[in-house]
Design a protein around this motif. Structure first.
Motif, PDB file in Angstrom:
ATOM      1  N   TRP A   2      40.918  35.359  41.999  1.00 55.00           N
ATOM      2  CA  TRP A   2      40.524  36.426  40.758  1.00 55.00           C
ATOM      3  C   TRP A   2      41.635  36.377  39.722  1.00 55.00           C
ATOM      4  O   TRP A   2      41.630  36.581  38.659  1.00 55.00           O
ATOM      5  CB  TRP A   2      40.217  37.687  41.201  1.00 55.00           C
ATOM      6  N   MET A   3      42.839  36.386  40.336  1.00 51.66           N
ATOM      7  CA  MET A   3      44.062  36.271  39.613  1.00 51.66           C
ATOM      8  C   MET A   3      44.390  35.374  38.549  1.00 51.66           C
ATOM      9  O   MET A   3      44.660  35.423  37.444  1.00 51.66           O
ATOM     10  CB  MET A   3      45.275  36.896  40.362  1.00 51.66           C
ATOM     11  N   LEU A  15      36.167  44.136  39.926  1.00 52.85           N
ATOM     12  CA  LEU A  15      35.371  43.361  40.985  1.00 52.85           C
ATOM     13  C   LEU A  15      36.035  42.671  41.815  1.00 52.85           C
ATOM     14  O   LEU A  15      35.403  42.126  42.989  1.00 52.85           O
ATOM     15  CB  LEU A  15      34.071  42.686  40.274  1.00 52.85           C
ATOM     16  N   LYS A  16      37.359  41.925  41.209  1.00 51.15           N
ATOM     17  CA  LYS A  16      38.181  41.078  42.149  1.00 51.15           C
ATOM     18  C   LYS A  16      37.261  39.803  42.906  1.00 51.15           C
ATOM     19  O   LYS A  16      36.612  39.236  42.141  1.00 51.15           O
ATOM     20  CB  LYS A  16      38.903  41.846  43.155  1.00 51.15           C
ATOM     21  N   VAL A  34      29.990  35.284  37.734  1.00 47.74           N
ATOM     22  CA  VAL A  34      30.822  36.030  36.622  1.00 47.74           C
ATOM     23  C   VAL A  34      30.874  35.134  35.547  1.00 47.74           C
ATOM     24  O   VAL A  34      30.676  35.708  34.301  1.00 47.74           O
ATOM     25  CB  VAL A  34      32.276  36.395  37.209  1.00 47.74           C
ATOM     26  N   LEU A  35      31.088  34.142  35.407  1.00 47.12           N
ATOM     27  CA  LEU A  35      30.997  32.943  34.306  1.00 47.12           C
ATOM     28  C   LEU A  35      29.801  33.047  33.665  1.00 47.12           C
ATOM     29  O   LEU A  35      29.553  33.267  32.446  1.00 47.12           O
ATOM     30  CB  LEU A  35      31.264  31.543  34.689  1.00 47.12           C
ATOM     31  N   ILE A  36      28.477  33.149  34.296  1.00 44.39           N
ATOM     32  CA  ILE A  36      27.168  33.124  33.591  1.00 44.39           C
ATOM     33  C   ILE A  36      27.094  34.710  33.130  1.00 44.39           C
ATOM     34  O   ILE A  36      26.320  34.484  31.999  1.00 44.39           O
ATOM     35  CB  ILE A  36      26.215  32.844  35.029  1.00 44.39           C
ATOM     36  N   GLY A  37      27.618  35.573  33.998  1.00 47.77           N
ATOM     37  CA  GLY A  37      27.410  37.037  33.129  1.00 47.77           C
ATOM     38  C   GLY A  37      28.250  37.075  31.918  1.00 47.77           C
ATOM     39  O   GLY A  37      27.807  37.284  30.982  1.00 47.77           O
ATOM     40  N   PHE A  38      29.371  36.359  31.810  1.00 50.64           N
ATOM     41  CA  PHE A  38      30.184  36.488  30.413  1.00 50.64           C
ATOM     42  C   PHE A  38      29.497  35.618  29.677  1.00 50.64           C
ATOM     43  O   PHE A  38      29.417  35.895  28.211  1.00 50.64           O
ATOM     44  CB  PHE A  38      31.627  36.087  30.687  1.00 50.64           C
ATOM     45  N   VAL A  77      38.998  42.910  32.355  1.00 57.16           N
ATOM     46  CA  VAL A  77      38.751  44.193  33.229  1.00 57.16           C
ATOM     47  C   VAL A  77      37.779  44.308  34.181  1.00 57.16           C
ATOM     48  O   VAL A  77      38.003  44.606  35.453  1.00 57.16           O
ATOM     49  CB  VAL A  77      38.146  45.193  32.108  1.00 57.16           C
ATOM     50  N   PHE A  78      36.573  43.382  34.014  1.00 53.29           N
ATOM     51  CA  PHE A  78      35.727  43.105  35.193  1.00 53.29           C
ATOM     52  C   PHE A  78      36.229  42.386  36.269  1.00 53.29           C
ATOM     53  O   PHE A  78      35.934  42.818  37.468  1.00 53.29           O
ATOM     54  CB  PHE A  78      34.520  42.498  34.882  1.00 53.29           C
TER      55      PHE A  78
END
Length: 154
Positions: A64-65, A121-122, A130-134, A116-117
């Motif tokens: 995530w980092m 959520l890490k 996550v990519l699809i959400g963005f 931030v997310f």
């Protein structure tokens, strides 16, 4: 900052008397915002980010980092490009449309939302989710801009 660019660009289309008042005012507002708030905030955020990694070096090994650092790198590039736009605006050479600036303004929103997310959520979500959400967020923002443009013309 891009919001002030939009106001500046739209002030160019006003009557001569209005432009003579608005444009210098937007330049002053932009200059104060950029040098008193935006740059110091960006530098402090980078300093604290580096400090965090020095305090907790294990973060740098987490997936995530890596993704967060990627988005932060995009945000830094966005900031530098916006600085170039600011310099053009100060020299009356900003050649973008207000619609382009509205879209540009949402770029920071998407990047900050992602950063931030990711922290919140890490590893609880898969990176593809996550990519699809963005991407979904980007589509919704672009549709909102198009709707605004359409209602503004009518």
């Amino acid at each position: 900052m891009p919001r002030l660019f939009i106001y500046h660009i739209e002030a160019l289309k006003k009557t001569n008397g209005e432009s003579e008042i608005l444009i210098p005012q937007f330049k002053i507002m932009s200059k104060r915002l950029w040098y008193i708030i935006t740059w110091p905030s960006a530098l402090l955020a980078m300093i604290f980010g580096i400090w965090l990694i020095l305090l907790v070096p294990s973060f740098i090994l987490q997936t995530w980092m890596h993704l967060k650092i990627t988005f932060v790198s995009f945000l830094i590039a966005y900031h530098i490009k916006t600085h170039q736009m600011f310099l053009k605006q100060q020299n009356d050479k900003l050649n973008y449309s207000s619609m382009f600036m509205r879209i540009w303004n949402e770029g920071a929103t998407i990047l900050l939302f992602a950063i931030v997310f990711l922290v919140i959520l890490k590893d609880s979500l898969h990176w593809l989710t996550v990519l699809i959400g963005f991407l979904g967020l980007a589509v919704v923002l672009m549709l909102g801009i198009r709707l605004y443009k359409k209602t503004r013309r009518e």
